[in-house]
Write a protein that holds these residues in place. Structure first.
Motif, PDB file in Angstrom:
ATOM      1  N   VAL A   1     -63.832 -77.684  57.739  1.00 12.14           N
ATOM      2  CA  VAL A   1     -63.313 -76.316  57.673  1.00 12.14           C
ATOM      3  C   VAL A   1     -63.893 -75.645  56.434  1.00 12.14           C
ATOM      4  O   VAL A   1     -63.844 -76.204  55.339  1.00 12.14           O
ATOM      5  CB  VAL A   1     -61.771 -76.296  57.611  1.00 12.14           C
ATOM      6  N   LEU A   2     -64.422 -74.450  56.626  1.00  7.58           N
ATOM      7  CA  LEU A   2     -65.111 -73.713  55.569  1.00  7.58           C
ATOM      8  C   LEU A   2     -64.466 -72.341  55.406  1.00  7.58           C
ATOM      9  O   LEU A   2     -64.173 -71.665  56.391  1.00  7.58           O
ATOM     10  CB  LEU A   2     -66.586 -73.554  55.957  1.00  7.58           C
ATOM     11  N   GLY A   3     -64.234 -71.915  54.170  1.00 10.28           N
ATOM     12  CA  GLY A   3     -63.741 -70.565  53.906  1.00 10.28           C
ATOM     13  C   GLY A   3     -64.885 -69.549  53.932  1.00 10.28           C
ATOM     14  O   GLY A   3     -66.051 -69.901  53.775  1.00 10.28           O
ATOM     15  N   TRP A   4     -64.535 -68.268  54.099  1.00 10.96           N
ATOM     16  CA  TRP A   4     -65.546 -67.201  54.208  1.00 10.96           C
ATOM     17  C   TRP A   4     -65.068 -65.966  53.449  1.00 10.96           C
ATOM     18  O   TRP A   4     -63.966 -65.460  53.679  1.00 10.96           O
ATOM     19  CB  TRP A   4     -65.768 -66.854  55.678  1.00 10.96           C
ATOM     20  N   TYR A   5     -65.876 -65.520  52.482  1.00 12.52           N
ATOM     21  CA  TYR A   5     -65.606 -64.308  51.717  1.00 12.52           C
ATOM     22  C   TYR A   5     -66.850 -63.423  51.736  1.00 12.52           C
ATOM     23  O   TYR A   5     -67.981 -63.924  51.725  1.00 12.52           O
ATOM     24  CB  TYR A   5     -65.294 -64.634  50.254  1.00 12.52           C
ATOM     25  N   VAL A   6     -66.632 -62.113  51.717  1.00 10.46           N
ATOM     26  CA  VAL A   6     -67.725 -61.151  51.566  1.00 10.46           C
ATOM     27  C   VAL A   6     -67.543 -60.460  50.220  1.00 10.46           C
ATOM     28  O   VAL A   6     -66.427 -60.016  49.883  1.00 10.46           O
ATOM     29  CB  VAL A   6     -67.733 -60.112  52.709  1.00 10.46           C
ATOM     30  N   ALA A   7     -68.614 -60.396  49.438  1.00  9.13           N
ATOM     31  CA  ALA A   7     -68.587 -59.749  48.124  1.00  9.13           C
ATOM     32  C   ALA A   7     -69.708 -58.737  48.051  1.00  9.13           C
ATOM     33  O   ALA A   7     -70.799 -58.972  48.588  1.00  9.13           O
ATOM     34  CB  ALA A   7     -68.746 -60.795  47.020  1.00  9.13           C
ATOM     35  N   ASP A   8     -69.478 -57.621  47.405  1.00  2.00           N
ATOM     36  CA  ASP A   8     -70.493 -56.575  47.311  1.00  2.00           C
ATOM     37  C   ASP A   8     -71.256 -56.719  45.991  1.00  2.00           C
ATOM     38  O   ASP A   8     -70.802 -56.259  44.939  1.00  2.00           O
ATOM     39  CB  ASP A   8     -69.837 -55.193  47.404  1.00  2.00           C
ATOM     40  N   GLY A   9     -72.393 -57.393  46.034  1.00  2.00           N
ATOM     41  CA  GLY A   9     -73.220 -57.569  44.843  1.00  2.00           C
ATOM     42  C   GLY A   9     -72.987 -58.906  44.174  1.00  2.00           C
ATOM     43  O   GLY A   9     -71.927 -59.520  44.321  1.00  2.00           O
ATOM     44  N   TRP A  10     -74.001 -59.356  43.412  1.00  2.00           N
ATOM     45  CA  TRP A  10     -73.921 -60.695  42.830  1.00  2.00           C
ATOM     46  C   TRP A  10     -72.839 -60.806  41.760  1.00  2.00           C
ATOM     47  O   TRP A  10     -72.267 -61.879  41.559  1.00  2.00           O
ATOM     48  CB  TRP A  10     -75.276 -61.137  42.291  1.00  2.00           C
ATOM     49  N   ARG A  11     -72.520 -59.687  41.096  1.00  2.00           N
ATOM     50  CA  ARG A  11     -71.464 -59.769  40.081  1.00  2.00           C
ATOM     51  C   ARG A  11     -70.106 -60.045  40.724  1.00  2.00           C
ATOM     52  O   ARG A  11     -69.315 -60.852  40.212  1.00  2.00           O
ATOM     53  CB  ARG A  11     -71.429 -58.497  39.240  1.00  2.00           C
ATOM     54  N   ALA A  12     -69.849 -59.388  41.835  1.00  2.00           N
ATOM     55  CA  ALA A  12     -68.601 -59.659  42.563  1.00  2.00           C
ATOM     56  C   ALA A  12     -68.616 -61.077  43.122  1.00  2.00           C
ATOM     57  O   ALA A  12     -67.593 -61.778  43.114  1.00  2.00           O
ATOM     58  CB  ALA A  12     -68.412 -58.642  43.684  1.00  2.00           C
ATOM     59  N   GLY A  13     -69.793 -61.506  43.608  1.00  2.00           N
ATOM     60  CA  GLY A  13     -69.916 -62.882  44.092  1.00  2.00           C
ATOM     61  C   GLY A  13     -69.712 -63.892  42.991  1.00  2.00           C
ATOM     62  O   GLY A  13     -69.128 -64.965  43.196  1.00  2.00           O
ATOM     63  N   CYS A  14     -70.163 -63.538  41.816  1.00  2.00           N
ATOM     64  CA  CYS A  14     -69.987 -64.391  40.645  1.00  2.00           C
ATOM     65  C   CYS A  14     -68.510 -64.555  40.328  1.00  2.00           C
ATOM     66  O   CYS A  14     -68.013 -65.674  40.109  1.00  2.00           O
ATOM     67  CB  CYS A  14     -70.738 -63.774  39.473  1.00  2.00           C
ATOM     68  N   GLU A  15     -67.768 -63.459  40.314  1.00  2.00           N
ATOM     69  CA  GLU A  15     -66.348 -63.517  39.991  1.00  2.00           C
ATOM     70  C   GLU A  15     -65.566 -64.306  41.033  1.00  2.00           C
ATOM     71  O   GLU A  15     -64.674 -65.099  40.697  1.00  2.00           O
ATOM     72  CB  GLU A  15     -65.779 -62.096  39.868  1.00  2.00           C
ATOM     73  N   ARG A  16     -65.902 -64.112  42.311  1.00  2.00           N
ATOM     74  CA  ARG A  16     -65.212 -64.860  43.366  1.00  2.00           C
ATOM     75  C   ARG A  16     -65.514 -66.355  43.247  1.00  2.00           C
ATOM     76  O   ARG A  16     -64.618 -67.201  43.411  1.00  2.00           O
ATOM     77  CB  ARG A  16     -65.637 -64.346  44.745  1.00  2.00           C
ATOM     78  N   SER A  17     -66.742 -66.692  42.920  1.00  2.00           N
ATOM     79  CA  SER A  17     -67.113 -68.102  42.761  1.00  2.00           C
ATOM     80  C   SER A  17     -66.346 -68.740  41.610  1.00  2.00           C
ATOM     81  O   SER A  17     -65.899 -69.890  41.705  1.00  2.00           O
ATOM     82  CB  SER A  17     -68.623 -68.227  42.531  1.00  2.00           C
ATOM     83  N   ILE A  18     -66.195 -68.001  40.524  1.00  2.00           N
ATOM     84  CA  ILE A  18     -65.433 -68.528  39.382  1.00  2.00           C
ATOM     85  C   ILE A  18     -63.969 -68.743  39.777  1.00  2.00           C
ATOM     86  O   ILE A  18     -63.356 -69.760  39.406  1.00  2.00           O
ATOM     87  CB  ILE A  18     -65.548 -67.579  38.176  1.00  2.00           C
ATOM     88  N   GLU A  19     -63.392 -67.809  40.549  1.00  2.00           N
ATOM     89  CA  GLU A  19     -62.021 -67.990  41.024  1.00  2.00           C
ATOM     90  C   GLU A  19     -61.881 -69.286  41.802  1.00  2.00           C
ATOM     91  O   GLU A  19     -60.913 -70.047  41.626  1.00  2.00           O
ATOM     92  CB  GLU A  19     -61.619 -66.824  41.929  1.00  2.00           C
ATOM     93  N   LEU A  20     -62.835 -69.547  42.689  1.00  2.00           N
ATOM     94  CA  LEU A  20     -62.770 -70.752  43.517  1.00  2.00           C
ATOM     95  C   LEU A  20     -62.901 -72.016  42.671  1.00  2.00           C
ATOM     96  O   LEU A  20     -62.175 -72.995  42.880  1.00  2.00           O
ATOM     97  CB  LEU A  20     -63.872 -70.705  44.581  1.00  2.00           C
TER      98      LEU A  20
END
Length: 494
Positions: free
Chosen positions: A328-347
Motif C-alpha cells: 500500500v502506497l500513499g499519494w500526495y500532489v505538491a505544487d513545486g519542489w519546495r512544497a514537495g520538500c516540506e511534505r517529504s520532511i513531514e513524512l
C-alpha cells in the motif's frame, strides 16, 4: 561461553584464514539461495519467494564482495608522517537480532560481517522465522567449519522466546548487539547496557519532480514497492509528485499495475493494515494486493501489483501516511519542489527520521536541495528505494541493517558493515617533545631533560631501556621496524 572460547581462538587467525572461511560460507548460501527464499516465504507468509532468493544472493555474494578486500587482521594502515600504525582487533561476541520480514538474508549478512572482523556471531531469529533462519546459519556453520572455522564461532538460537533473546543480549560474554527489526526490539537492544547498533523505522517518501523522466520514475516506484511485497524498510511509503506531472505519473503507474483505491476502500485498508492501537497488523505485512483485499473485504483487479491511496495530510488522522510494510502506497500532489520538500520532511518526521528518501529529478539544483535539507541519511536519486538503500543499485555499502543516525535513535547513520564491528588499535610514536610548560614543576632528575630541552649539569646521557623506543621522532626506519615486528607476530599485513 562456547562462542567466546571459539572467538578467542579465532582472534589469532590470519587474514588468509579469515577470508577463506568467509568465502566458503558465502558460497554455500549463494548456491542454496532459491531454497532458502522459498523457506522464508513458506514459514512467514511474507513476500515473494523469487525476491527472497534475490535478497539471500545479495546478502551472501554482494555483501561478501563489498568486504572481501577490507583488511581486518594485523596492520590495517600506517601513516609515516604522523607516526601512527593502525592494527585490527575484534569486538568479541556479536549477537545478531533478525526480523521476520528479511529473516535468513539478514542472518547471512550479519554472520559474514562479524566473522570477517574475527568476531563470534550468535543469531537470534524472529520466533515466526526461526526455521528458515536456522537453516541459513546451519549451511554457513558447516561450510565455515570445513574451511577451518573453530567450532562454536557461529551459532543460532533454536528455542526462541523473548526472555531467551533478552538473556542472550544481556549475557556477560556478549560484546555487541546488532539489531534489525521492529522498534520495540531495537529499543530493547539499546536498553541492555551493551554497545548496540540498531535500525529505525523507514517511512520513506519518494518525490517526483517536474524535471523527472516520468516513465522511469513510475517504473522504479511500482517495481520497488511491489518487490517482495514491500518488506524492506527502505521501500517507498508515499509518493509526493510535482503538480505539473501528477496526471502523467498516475497514468504510467496505473499502466504498470498500480491500483488507486476509492475512499471506501481506503478506509477498509486503514482498518486492515493497522491495529486499533495504531501499530502495524502482522497479518497484513508483506501481502499482495489481492491478499490484502481479501483481508479488507474489498475487490481489486487481479493485475494489481500495488494499491495506492490518495492522502490529504500527514499524521494520526491519516493512518496510511505512516510506514506500511506491505503493498500500500500513499499519494500526495505538491505544487513545486519546495512544497514537495516540506511534505517529504513531514513524512520523515512521522516515523522515518534519519532513514531514507527517494527523489526522481534531472534538475541538479533540486536534487542538491533535497540532499542538503532532508532529515534522511540515504538520499536515493533516480533509482528504487528498496534496492538503492541497501546498496544493490547504488554505490552505498551493501547492508541489511540501515542505521538512521542520532535523529533516528541510532549511534551511527551508516549502512552497517564490517568496519562497524572492528576495533582499531593505534601505535602512536612520539613526534614532538611536550610543551615547555609541562616541565615547570618537574624535579631536575639526573639524566632527565630540563624544560628547555637541556640536561642537568654533569648529567650522564639518558640510559636506553631495552625494548622501549627512544621518545624522539621515530622517522620511517623505526616505524618500518615496528611494522615488521607486528606483522611477524600477528601474521597479517597491509
Amino acid at each position: 561461553m562456547a562462542a567466546r572460547a571459539a572467538q578467542r581462538e579465532f582472534a589469532h587467525a590470519s587474514q588468509a584464514e579469515v577470508d577463506r572461511i568467509c568465502a566458503a560460507m558465502a558460497d554455500a548460501v549463494y548456491r542454496d539461495a532459491a531454497r532458502l527464499g522459498q523457506l522464508a516465504t513458506d514459514e512467514t507468509g511474507y513476500g515473494v519467494p523469487a525476491h527472497k532468493r534475490i535478497k539471500v544472493e545479495f546478502a551472501s555474494r554482494t555483501v561478501w564482495e563489498s568486504i572481501r578486500d577490507i583488511p581486518t587482521v594485523g596492520v590495517l594502515r600506517r601513516d609515516d608522517a604522523r607516526g601512527v600504525v593502525e592494527i585490527g582487533w575484534p569486538v568479541g561476541v556479536v549477537v545478531g537480532l533478525c526480523p521476520s520480514t528479511n529473516p535468513n538474508s539478514t542472518a547471512v549478512y550479519k554472520v559474514l560481517i562479524s566473522v570477517k572482523a574475527r568476531n563470534a556471531c550468535i543469531i537470534a531469529p524472529h520466533p515466526s522465522a526461526k526455521a528458515c533462519t536456522y537453516e541459513a546459519v546451519r549451511l554457513m556453520i558447516e561450510a565455515g567449519e570445513r574451511a577451518g572455522m573453530p567450532r562454536g564461532l557461529v551459532g543460532c538460537m533454536q528455542e526462541v522466546s523473548l526472555p531467551g533473546s533478552q538473556e542472550l543480549m544481556r549475557h556477560y560474554a556478549t560484546s555487541m548487539i546488532l539489531a534489525t527489526g521492529g522498534t520495540p526490539m531495537v529499543r530493547a537492544a539499546h536498553s541492555m547496557g551493551k554497545p548496540a547498533l540498531g535500525v529505525g523505522p523507514g517511512n520513506v517518501p519518494v518525490y517526483v519532480d517536474r524535471s523527472a523522466d516520468v516513465l522511469a520514475a513510475a517504473t522504479a516506484i511500482v517495481n520497488s514497492k511491489s518487490f517482495d511485497c514491500s518488506t524492506i524498510c527502505a521501500t517507498e511509503q508515499s509518493v509526493v509528485v510535482d503538480a505539473p506531472v501528477a496526471a502523467q505519473l498516475r497514468a504510467e503507474m496505473e499502466r504498470l499495475g498500480a491500483h488507486f483505491v476509492t475512499p471506501t476502500q481506503k478506509a477498509a485498508l486503514e482498518r486492515t493494515v493497522f491495529t486499533p492501537g495504531g501499530g502495524m497488523n502482522p497479518g497484513a505485512v508483506g501481502r499482495t494486493p489481492q491478499a490484502l483485499a481479501a483481508l479488507a473485504g474489498i475487490d481489486v483487479p487481479a493485475h494489481a501489483r500495488i494499491l495506492v491511496a490518495e492522502l490529504g495530510s500527514v499524521g494520526r488522522e491519516e493512518p496510511l501516511s505512516a510506514e506500511k510494510l506491505t503493498t500500500v502506497l500513499g499519494w500526495y500532489v505538491a505544487d513545486g519542489w519546495r512544497a514537495g520538500c516540506e511534505r517529504s520532511i513531514e513524512l520523515l518526521r512521522f516515523g522515518g527520521d534519519g532513514h531514507s528518501l527517494v527523489i526522481h529529478a534531472t534538475d541538479d539544483d533540486v536534487v542538491m536541495a533535497f540532499g542538503l535539507e532532508k532529515p534522511a541519511f540515504r538520499i536515493l536519486v533516480n533509482t528504487w528505494g528498496t534496492l538503492g538503500a541497501i546498496g544493490a543499485t547504488t554505490g552505498v555499502m551493501p547492508a541489511m541493517t540501515l542505521a538512521p543516525g542520532g535523529i533516528g535513535g541510532a549511534v551511527v547513520s551508516d549502512n552497517i558493515t564490517v568496519t562497524h564491528l572492528l576495533n582499531v588499535k593505534r601505535l602512536a610514536f612520539a613526534l614532538h617533545e611536550p610543551p615547555a610548560a609541562a616541565y615547570e614543576h618537574a624535579p631536575d632528575v639526573r639524566g632527565a631533560p630540563r624544560h628547555d630541552g637541556s640536561r642537568a649539569a654533569g648529567a650522564a646521557p639518558r640510559p636506553r631501556v631495552p625494548g622501549v623506543p627512544d621518545p624522539s621522532p621515530p622517522g620511517t626506519d623505526q616505524v618500518d621496524r615496528i611494522v615488521r615486528r607486528v606483522l611477524s607476530q600477528l601474521g597479517g599485513g597491509p
